[in-house]
Write a protein that holds these residues in place. Structure first.
Motif, PDB file in Angstrom:
ATOM      1  N   THR A  22       0.837  -1.204   0.000  1.00 19.81           N
ATOM      2  CA  THR A  22       0.000   0.000   0.000  1.00 19.81           C
ATOM      3  C   THR A  22       0.867   1.246   0.000  1.00 19.81           C
ATOM      4  O   THR A  22       0.612   2.208  -0.729  1.00 19.81           O
ATOM      5  CB  THR A  22      -0.933   0.010   1.220  1.00 19.81           C
ATOM      6  OG1 THR A  22      -1.763  -1.154   1.177  1.00 19.81           O
ATOM      7  CG2 THR A  22      -1.805   1.248   1.229  1.00 19.81           C
ATOM      8  N   ARG A  23       1.911   1.234   0.814  1.00 21.38           N
ATOM      9  CA  ARG A  23       2.822   2.388   0.873  1.00 21.38           C
ATOM     10  C   ARG A  23       3.439   2.664  -0.500  1.00 21.38           C
ATOM     11  O   ARG A  23       3.481   3.807  -0.951  1.00 21.38           O
ATOM     12  CB  ARG A  23       3.927   2.123   1.897  1.00 21.38           C
ATOM     13  CG  ARG A  23       4.877   3.293   2.116  1.00 21.38           C
ATOM     14  CD  ARG A  23       5.925   2.943   3.171  1.00 21.38           C
ATOM     15  NE  ARG A  23       6.706   4.115   3.529  1.00 21.38           N
ATOM     16  CZ  ARG A  23       7.756   4.561   2.839  1.00 21.38           C
ATOM     17  NH1 ARG A  23       8.152   3.914   1.746  1.00 21.38           N
ATOM     18  NH2 ARG A  23       8.403   5.633   3.231  1.00 21.38           N
ATOM     19  N   PRO A  56      -7.223   8.973   5.112  1.00 20.37           N
ATOM     20  CA  PRO A  56      -6.516   8.717   6.379  1.00 20.37           C
ATOM     21  C   PRO A  56      -5.423   7.661   6.270  1.00 20.37           C
ATOM     22  O   PRO A  56      -4.471   7.664   7.060  1.00 20.37           O
ATOM     23  CB  PRO A  56      -7.637   8.242   7.318  1.00 20.37           C
ATOM     24  CG  PRO A  56      -8.891   8.817   6.740  1.00 20.37           C
ATOM     25  CD  PRO A  56      -8.688   8.788   5.268  1.00 20.37           C
ATOM     26  N   ALA A  57      -5.538   6.767   5.267  1.00 20.51           N
ATOM     27  CA  ALA A  57      -4.531   5.719   5.110  1.00 20.51           C
ATOM     28  C   ALA A  57      -3.157   6.304   4.807  1.00 20.51           C
ATOM     29  O   ALA A  57      -2.130   5.737   5.188  1.00 20.51           O
ATOM     30  CB  ALA A  57      -4.944   4.752   4.001  1.00 20.51           C
ATOM     31  N   ILE A  58      -3.137   7.453   4.126  1.00 22.78           N
ATOM     32  CA  ILE A  58      -1.854   8.076   3.788  1.00 22.78           C
ATOM     33  C   ILE A  58      -1.090   8.431   5.055  1.00 22.78           C
ATOM     34  O   ILE A  58       0.126   8.235   5.152  1.00 22.78           O
ATOM     35  CB  ILE A  58      -2.075   9.322   2.904  1.00 22.78           C
ATOM     36  CG1 ILE A  58      -2.605   8.884   1.538  1.00 22.78           C
ATOM     37  CG2 ILE A  58      -0.785  10.126   2.749  1.00 22.78           C
ATOM     38  CD1 ILE A  58      -2.924  10.018   0.599  1.00 22.78           C
ATOM     39  N   TYR A  59      -1.827   8.902   6.062  1.00 22.13           N
ATOM     40  CA  TYR A  59      -1.166   9.336   7.296  1.00 22.13           C
ATOM     41  C   TYR A  59      -0.807   8.170   8.218  1.00 22.13           C
ATOM     42  O   TYR A  59      -0.126   8.374   9.212  1.00 22.13           O
ATOM     43  CB  TYR A  59      -2.049  10.373   8.005  1.00 22.13           C
ATOM     44  CG  TYR A  59      -2.197  11.612   7.157  1.00 22.13           C
ATOM     45  CD1 TYR A  59      -1.147  12.506   7.016  1.00 22.13           C
ATOM     46  CD2 TYR A  59      -3.374  11.844   6.447  1.00 22.13           C
ATOM     47  CE1 TYR A  59      -1.268  13.625   6.205  1.00 22.13           C
ATOM     48  CE2 TYR A  59      -3.503  12.963   5.640  1.00 22.13           C
ATOM     49  CZ  TYR A  59      -2.440  13.839   5.520  1.00 22.13           C
ATOM     50  OH  TYR A  59      -2.549  14.948   4.707  1.00 22.13           O
ATOM     51  N   ARG A  60      -1.250   6.982   7.852  1.00 19.42           N
ATOM     52  CA  ARG A  60      -0.760   5.804   8.574  1.00 19.42           C
ATOM     53  C   ARG A  60       0.611   5.374   8.046  1.00 19.42           C
ATOM     54  O   ARG A  60       1.340   4.635   8.713  1.00 19.42           O
ATOM     55  CB  ARG A  60      -1.765   4.652   8.456  1.00 19.42           C
ATOM     56  CG  ARG A  60      -3.048   4.878   9.240  1.00 19.42           C
ATOM     57  CD  ARG A  60      -3.808   3.574   9.459  1.00 19.42           C
ATOM     58  NE  ARG A  60      -4.355   3.041   8.222  1.00 19.42           N
ATOM     59  CZ  ARG A  60      -5.555   3.370   7.744  1.00 19.42           C
ATOM     60  NH1 ARG A  60      -6.319   4.242   8.401  1.00 19.42           N
ATOM     61  NH2 ARG A  60      -5.997   2.839   6.617  1.00 19.42           N
ATOM     62  N   HIS A  61       0.945   5.829   6.843  1.00 19.06           N
ATOM     63  CA  HIS A  61       2.226   5.470   6.237  1.00 19.06           C
ATOM     64  C   HIS A  61       3.235   6.619   6.275  1.00 19.06           C
ATOM     65  O   HIS A  61       4.441   6.391   6.265  1.00 19.06           O
ATOM     66  CB  HIS A  61       2.013   5.049   4.782  1.00 19.06           C
ATOM     67  CG  HIS A  61       1.197   3.800   4.639  1.00 19.06           C
ATOM     68  ND1 HIS A  61       1.744   2.538   4.717  1.00 19.06           N
ATOM     69  CD2 HIS A  61      -0.133   3.625   4.434  1.00 19.06           C
ATOM     70  CE1 HIS A  61       0.786   1.635   4.554  1.00 19.06           C
ATOM     71  NE2 HIS A  61      -0.365   2.266   4.383  1.00 19.06           N
ATOM     72  N   LEU A  69       6.229  13.423   0.252  1.00 21.06           N
ATOM     73  CA  LEU A  69       7.078  14.017  -0.785  1.00 21.06           C
ATOM     74  C   LEU A  69       8.530  13.579  -0.629  1.00 21.06           C
ATOM     75  O   LEU A  69       9.238  13.388  -1.625  1.00 21.06           O
ATOM     76  CB  LEU A  69       6.950  15.540  -0.751  1.00 21.06           C
ATOM     77  CG  LEU A  69       5.579  16.086  -1.183  1.00 21.06           C
ATOM     78  CD1 LEU A  69       5.511  17.590  -0.977  1.00 21.06           C
ATOM     79  CD2 LEU A  69       5.284  15.734  -2.647  1.00 21.06           C
ATOM     80  N   ASP A  70       8.985  13.411   0.606  1.00 20.29           N
ATOM     81  CA  ASP A  70      10.326  12.858   0.821  1.00 20.29           C
ATOM     82  C   ASP A  70      10.429  11.463   0.199  1.00 20.29           C
ATOM     83  O   ASP A  70      11.440  11.115  -0.421  1.00 20.29           O
ATOM     84  CB  ASP A  70      10.642  12.771   2.315  1.00 20.29           C
ATOM     85  CG  ASP A  70      11.056  14.106   2.903  1.00 20.29           C
ATOM     86  OD1 ASP A  70      11.448  15.009   2.130  1.00 20.29           O
ATOM     87  OD2 ASP A  70      10.987  14.257   4.140  1.00 20.29           O
ATOM     88  N   ALA A  71       9.387  10.661   0.399  1.00 21.37           N
ATOM     89  CA  ALA A  71       9.386   9.303  -0.153  1.00 21.37           C
ATOM     90  C   ALA A  71       9.348   9.333  -1.682  1.00 21.37           C
ATOM     91  O   ALA A  71       9.970   8.490  -2.340  1.00 21.37           O
ATOM     92  CB  ALA A  71       8.187   8.520   0.388  1.00 21.37           C
ATOM     93  N   VAL A  72       8.628  10.298  -2.259  1.00 24.01           N
ATOM     94  CA  VAL A  72       8.604  10.436  -3.723  1.00 24.01           C
ATOM     95  C   VAL A  72       9.992  10.814  -4.235  1.00 24.01           C
ATOM     96  O   VAL A  72      10.455  10.307  -5.263  1.00 24.01           O
ATOM     97  CB  VAL A  72       7.557  11.481  -4.156  1.00 24.01           C
ATOM     98  CG1 VAL A  72       7.672  11.777  -5.654  1.00 24.01           C
ATOM     99  CG2 VAL A  72       6.150  10.991  -3.827  1.00 24.01           C
ATOM    100  N   ALA A  73      10.679  11.703  -3.505  1.00 23.62           N
ATOM    101  CA  ALA A  73      12.047  12.077  -3.896  1.00 23.62           C
ATOM    102  C   ALA A  73      12.968  10.855  -3.826  1.00 23.62           C
ATOM    103  O   ALA A  73      13.787  10.636  -4.732  1.00 23.62           O
ATOM    104  CB  ALA A  73      12.567  13.195  -2.997  1.00 23.62           C
TER     105      ALA A  73
END
Length: 244
Positions: A22-23, A56-61, A69-73
């Protein structure tokens, strides 16, 4: 064997595997939105819809959108690293330097929004393993130049110059209107970097440490930085290397 849902589709192997999948789906959805619609389109609601999850699932990851955005970078650095690893290494270390610079610039021009986020915000994603590995590849190119006697400046300054000129070239190019984008900007910046970082001819004619040691040994009496005792000690070391 994977468990299956009532609809017959595979279910995650377990909570940890499902969470990671999911992440990754959220990161890829955010990266796709960034590429297609730009930074402003990367909102919690839009990313959640694209990834097929509830907001809300986004904020669980991720702690917040900055974390996403850090993860996208980091995802971008990983893609860039794949391109670096797949690229053949020219035999000539100066041509290798040119080719690596061109590869970095081409990646930026092909991924403008992602590149602007990666390098327009310098701290974004730079703690990732992919970023560090990419920098190790750059330093490897620089060490090849040094070993060939072609490095004009010290290795840290060379890395900074190479990195800064490639980043500056891409960000400047992207900031220009399309009708003012002259390819000479890129080639001129690359050649200016090459001139600043490399010597036209090898500083040491003979390859390997022995030749370098002999060249430095010959220049040792003219230097004034070292004390007399330090010169003697260094001279002994250079003599050993030269004889080796």
């Amino acid at each position: 064997m994977a468990r299956r849902t009532k609809a017959g589709t595979p279910a995650p192997e377990g909570p940890a595997g499902g969470r990671e999948l999911t992440r990754q789906r959220v990161i890829e959805a955010a990266a796709d939105l960034l590429a297609r619609e730009g930074r402003e389109a990367v909102t919690t609601r839009a990313v959640a819809a694209a990834a097929g999850v509830q907001p809300p699932a986004i904020y669980r990851h991720f702690d917040d959108m900055d974390g996403l955005l850090d993860a996208v970078a980091e995802h971008g650095y990983a893609r860039f690293l794949e391109a670096k690893r797949a690229f053949p290494t020219p035999e000539d270390p100066v041509e290798d330097l040119r080719a690596g610079w061109d590869l970095a610039v081409e990646f930026g021009l092909a991924n403008p929004a992602l590149y602007a986020m990666m390098y327009g915000e310098p701290r974004r994603g730079t703690s990732s393993a992919a970023f560090r590995t990419g920098m190790e590849i750059l330093h490897g190119r620089i060490r090849r130049l040094a070993a060939a006697g072609r490095l004009r400046v010290d290795e840290q300054l060379a890395a900074a110059l190479i990195h800064a000129t490639a980043r500056g070239a891409v960000l400047t190019w992207l900031s220009l209107p399309a009708d003012r984008r002259d390819p000479a900007l890129l080639s001129t910046m690359r050649e200016s970097m090459v001139t600043a970082v490399t010597t036209e001819r090898p500083a040491v004619r003979e390859p390997g440490p022995a030749g370098a040691a002999r060249a430095l040994r010959a220049a040792l009496p003219q230097q004034t930085v070292l004390s007399e005792a330090e010169q003697r000690l260094l001279g002994e070391w250079l003599d050993r290397l030269a004889a080796g």
